[in-house]
Design a protein around this motif. Structure first.
Motif, PDB file in Angstrom:
ATOM      1  N   PHE A  49     -10.424   7.054   1.426  1.00  0.00           N
ATOM      2  CA  PHE A  49      -9.655   5.854   1.096  1.00  0.00           C
ATOM      3  C   PHE A  49      -9.025   5.976  -0.284  1.00  0.00           C
ATOM      4  O   PHE A  49      -7.891   5.525  -0.503  1.00  0.00           O
ATOM      5  N   ASP A  50      -9.733   6.590  -1.217  1.00  0.00           N
ATOM      6  CA  ASP A  50      -9.167   6.821  -2.551  1.00  0.00           C
ATOM      7  C   ASP A  50      -7.909   7.674  -2.438  1.00  0.00           C
ATOM      8  O   ASP A  50      -6.875   7.372  -3.047  1.00  0.00           O
ATOM      9  N   HIS A  51      -7.978   8.751  -1.652  1.00  0.00           N
ATOM     10  CA  HIS A  51      -6.810   9.618  -1.476  1.00  0.00           C
ATOM     11  C   HIS A  51      -5.669   8.870  -0.784  1.00  0.00           C
ATOM     12  O   HIS A  51      -4.492   9.066  -1.116  1.00  0.00           O
ATOM     13  N   MET A  52      -6.000   8.017   0.175  1.00  0.00           N
ATOM     14  CA  MET A  52      -4.983   7.206   0.855  1.00  0.00           C
ATOM     15  C   MET A  52      -4.262   6.310  -0.161  1.00  0.00           C
ATOM     16  O   MET A  52      -3.022   6.196  -0.145  1.00  0.00           O
ATOM     17  N   GLN A  53      -5.018   5.661  -1.035  1.00  0.00           N
ATOM     18  CA  GLN A  53      -4.409   4.781  -2.035  1.00  0.00           C
ATOM     19  C   GLN A  53      -3.494   5.549  -2.982  1.00  0.00           C
ATOM     20  O   GLN A  53      -2.367   5.123  -3.253  1.00  0.00           O
ATOM     21  N   GLN A  54      -3.966   6.687  -3.476  1.00  0.00           N
ATOM     22  CA  GLN A  54      -3.160   7.451  -4.443  1.00  0.00           C
ATOM     23  C   GLN A  54      -1.910   8.018  -3.777  1.00  0.00           C
ATOM     24  O   GLN A  54      -0.826   8.032  -4.373  1.00  0.00           O
ATOM     25  N   HIS A  55      -2.059   8.501  -2.534  1.00  0.00           N
ATOM     26  CA  HIS A  55      -0.928   9.132  -1.852  1.00  0.00           C
ATOM     27  C   HIS A  55       0.143   8.101  -1.500  1.00  0.00           C
ATOM     28  O   HIS A  55       1.341   8.332  -1.711  1.00  0.00           O
ATOM     29  N   SER A  56      -0.267   6.950  -0.979  1.00  0.00           N
ATOM     30  CA  SER A  56       0.716   5.901  -0.672  1.00  0.00           C
ATOM     31  C   SER A  56       1.370   5.382  -1.951  1.00  0.00           C
ATOM     32  O   SER A  56       2.570   5.053  -1.957  1.00  0.00           O
ATOM     33  N   ALA A  57       0.605   5.306  -3.033  1.00  0.00           N
ATOM     34  CA  ALA A  57       1.167   4.886  -4.319  1.00  0.00           C
ATOM     35  C   ALA A  57       2.223   5.881  -4.783  1.00  0.00           C
ATOM     36  O   ALA A  57       3.269   5.486  -5.320  1.00  0.00           O
ATOM     37  N   GLN A  58       1.965   7.159  -4.562  1.00  0.00           N
ATOM     38  CA  GLN A  58       2.959   8.186  -4.931  1.00  0.00           C
ATOM     39  C   GLN A  58       4.259   7.983  -4.155  1.00  0.00           C
ATOM     40  O   GLN A  58       5.348   8.055  -4.730  1.00  0.00           O
ATOM     41  N   HIS A  59       4.152   7.723  -2.859  1.00  0.00           N
ATOM     42  CA  HIS A  59       5.350   7.479  -2.059  1.00  0.00           C
ATOM     43  C   HIS A  59       6.134   6.283  -2.608  1.00  0.00           C
ATOM     44  O   HIS A  59       7.372   6.316  -2.687  1.00  0.00           O
ATOM     45  N   LEU A  60       5.415   5.223  -2.963  1.00  0.00           N
ATOM     46  CA  LEU A  60       6.068   4.011  -3.462  1.00  0.00           C
ATOM     47  C   LEU A  60       6.757   4.270  -4.799  1.00  0.00           C
ATOM     48  O   LEU A  60       7.920   3.889  -5.001  1.00  0.00           O
ATOM     49  N   ILE A  61       6.055   4.910  -5.729  1.00  0.00           N
ATOM     50  CA  ILE A  61       6.648   5.207  -7.043  1.00  0.00           C
ATOM     51  C   ILE A  61       7.846   6.130  -6.888  1.00  0.00           C
ATOM     52  O   ILE A  61       8.895   5.923  -7.517  1.00  0.00           O
ATOM     53  N   THR A  62       7.710   7.152  -6.052  1.00  0.00           N
ATOM     54  CA  THR A  62       8.803   8.098  -5.827  1.00  0.00           C
ATOM     55  C   THR A  62      10.043   7.389  -5.280  1.00  0.00           C
ATOM     56  O   THR A  62      11.168   7.639  -5.718  1.00  0.00           O
ATOM     57  N   ALA A  63       9.825   6.485  -4.319  1.00  0.00           N
ATOM     58  CA  ALA A  63      10.951   5.759  -3.725  1.00  0.00           C
ATOM     59  C   ALA A  63      11.660   4.897  -4.759  1.00  0.00           C
ATOM     60  O   ALA A  63      12.902   4.877  -4.844  1.00  0.00           O
ATOM     61  N   ILE A  64      10.901   4.161  -5.574  1.00  0.00           N
ATOM     62  CA  ILE A  64      11.502   3.290  -6.591  1.00  0.00           C
ATOM     63  C   ILE A  64      12.229   4.117  -7.648  1.00  0.00           C
ATOM     64  O   ILE A  64      13.344   3.787  -8.066  1.00  0.00           O
ATOM     65  N   ALA A  65      11.593   5.206  -8.103  1.00  0.00           N
ATOM     66  CA  ALA A  65      12.198   6.050  -9.138  1.00  0.00           C
ATOM     67  C   ALA A  65      13.532   6.615  -8.663  1.00  0.00           C
ATOM     68  O   ALA A  65      14.497   6.698  -9.439  1.00  0.00           O
ATOM     69  N   GLU A  66      13.602   7.003  -7.384  1.00  0.00           N
ATOM     70  CA  GLU A  66      14.831   7.594  -6.852  1.00  0.00           C
ATOM     71  C   GLU A  66      15.895   6.538  -6.580  1.00  0.00           C
ATOM     72  O   GLU A  66      17.059   6.703  -6.940  1.00  0.00           O
ATOM     73  N   GLN A  67      15.481   5.441  -5.948  1.00  0.00           N
ATOM     74  CA  GLN A  67      16.461   4.420  -5.544  1.00  0.00           C
ATOM     75  C   GLN A  67      16.958   3.582  -6.720  1.00  0.00           C
ATOM     76  O   GLN A  67      18.147   3.258  -6.804  1.00  0.00           O
ATOM     77  N   ASP A  68      16.071   3.199  -7.626  1.00  0.00           N
ATOM     78  CA  ASP A  68      16.440   2.301  -8.725  1.00  0.00           C
ATOM     79  C   ASP A  68      16.879   3.032  -9.992  1.00  0.00           C
ATOM     80  O   ASP A  68      17.670   2.486 -10.773  1.00  0.00           O
ATOM     81  N   PHE A  69      16.342   4.250 -10.215  1.00  0.00           N
ATOM     82  CA  PHE A  69      16.615   4.935 -11.481  1.00  0.00           C
ATOM     83  C   PHE A  69      17.208   6.328 -11.305  1.00  0.00           C
ATOM     84  O   PHE A  69      17.372   7.061 -12.295  1.00  0.00           O
TER      85      PHE A  69
END
Length: 398
Positions: free
Chosen positions: A86-106
């Motif tokens: 579950f820890d890995h699930m949280q970190q991995h999904s968080a990476q997807h979210l941060i990556t998406a925002i960084a690319e789309q917004d910045f």
């Protein structure tokens, strides 16, 4: 848990990080343990009561590495270390979210990422010198807004020949990839090819905290973050350190930085004064030697509380006498670390230093008219002194 059958079991060297252990490579008809991949570490768990220490994909087959063998054909219960998963699930999904925002917004693309035991980082395709830290606050706020909105996270598996969604992000599939392709979709936010494990709703991330950025390789920037349980765990560690500091500094957290800064400045000033005092002590010790009417062939000096400043100053003060006198200087900087210096003719240093190192069980070298060594104890100081008194090691009279 899952019941499965052992297909093969053989002794194996295992992965590089587990070399030195006697491992067994086990394959099963089916498994719930995730092999390392996509930047995510492998799952851990048990086959019955046998611990699985590593899982990886080898030529399309999932290999489980254990410390004990299992009989081929045996039916085993696979138990997953859910807390790690579950820890890995949280970190991995968080990476997807941060990556998406960084690319789309910045307009900052992700080129790689790493999931560590306590924190993770994303490598962004932007030069560190061009990175504006105001992005961190905006990025973190946007990520946590999306978490509160509770977007669904869905996994879609595409078989070979199926039409893939054009909007799916990917950094490219491995050259040897074959078989189905998994696409992870954060509803309304991102679609990305990925083989890793993920939460099924952003609410399960709880929170994302961006820690810092640092200069990466080849003009990139590394962004460090934690998510989910790691945020509360990090906060608990910080509060624990804060409590300890409050006790040590006798003041509240608001004053910690000011008090530590004050202590550092005070310590530096004290060290400067101590350095000057030790140099004066060394000069006085050298003066006592210089005032001797007859200079001995061997001169010993020991300080229980000496320093590098002391011994170097003394050495410089008496170096003009080094051709006629061997100086044997010892001092203890701490209870577990002592130092030895020998000053004298090159031939004496060359012949005496190997035996001194052996007797003290230390490490050192002779250079520039000095032999210096670091030792754990000066217990054999008297024996070394007797060794140096041998006529063959001391300068000859003119």
């Amino acid at each position: 848990m899952l019941l499965s059958e052992v297909v093969s079991c053989e002794k194996s060297l295992g992965p590089e990080n587990l070399k030195g252990s006697e491992l067994y490579r086990i394959t099963l008809k089916d498994t719930i343990l995730f092999p390392e991949g996509g930047g995510q570490p492998e799952d851990h768990g048990f086959l019955d009561d046998i611990s699985v220490v590593h899982v990886r994909r080898e030529n399309g087959i999932v290999a489980h590495y254990t410390l004990s063998p299992l009989a081929v054909g045996k039916e085993v219960t696979i138990k997953l270390d859910w807390e790690r998963r579950f820890d890995h699930m949280q970190q991995h999904s968080a990476q997807h979210l941060i990556t998406a925002i960084a690319e789309q917004d910045f307009n900052m693309a992700t080129t790689s990422w790493w999931l560590g035991e306590t924190y993770s980082f994303i490598e962004l395709d932007i030069d560190f010198n061009r990175f504006d830290e105001k992005f961190l606050k905006l990025l973190e706020e946007r990520a946590n807004e999306l978490i509160l909105q509770g977007a669904k996270v869905e996994v879609t598996v595409y078989e070979e020949g199926d039409e893939k969604p054009e909007e799916a992000r990917t950094r490219g599939l491995p050259d040897n990839h074959s078989g189905p392709i998994r696409v992870i979709t954060i509803d309304g936010v991102d679609t990305n090819m990925c083989c890793g494990t993920h939460v099924n709703n952003l609410l399960h991330l709880q929170m994302i905290k961006i820690l810092e950025v640092e200069k990466g390789k080849k003009g990139k920037t590394n962004l460090y973050f934690i998510a989910g349980r790691r945020v509360s765990q990090s906060l608990s560690r910080c509060l624990g350190r804060e409590k300890q500091l409050s006790s040590l500094l006798k003041n509240g957290p608001e004053e910690h930085v000011m008090l530590v800064d004050k202590l550092i400045k005070s310590t530096k000033q004290s060290e400067k004064v101590c350095s000057s005092l030790w140099k004066e002590v060394a000069k006085n010790e050298a003066k006592l030697f210089k005032e001797l009417p007859l200079k001995p062939k061997l001169y010993e000096l020991h300080r229980k509380d000496g320093t590098t400043d002391f011994v170097n100053t003394f050495s410089n003060e008496v170096k003009e006498f080094a051709e006629g006198t061997v100086f044997f200087i010892t001092y203890a900087e701490t209870q577990s670390e002592a130092h030895v210096m020998l000053i004298g003719p090159e031939e004496t240093l060359k012949s005496a230093s190997p035996m001194i190192l052996k007797m003290f069980d230390g490490k050192g070298a002779a250079r520039g008219g000095r032999f210096q060594a670091k030792v754990r104890s000066l217990a054999k100081r008297k024996e070394v002194l007797e060794f140096l008194k041998k006529e063959s090691l001391l300068p000859t009279s003119e």
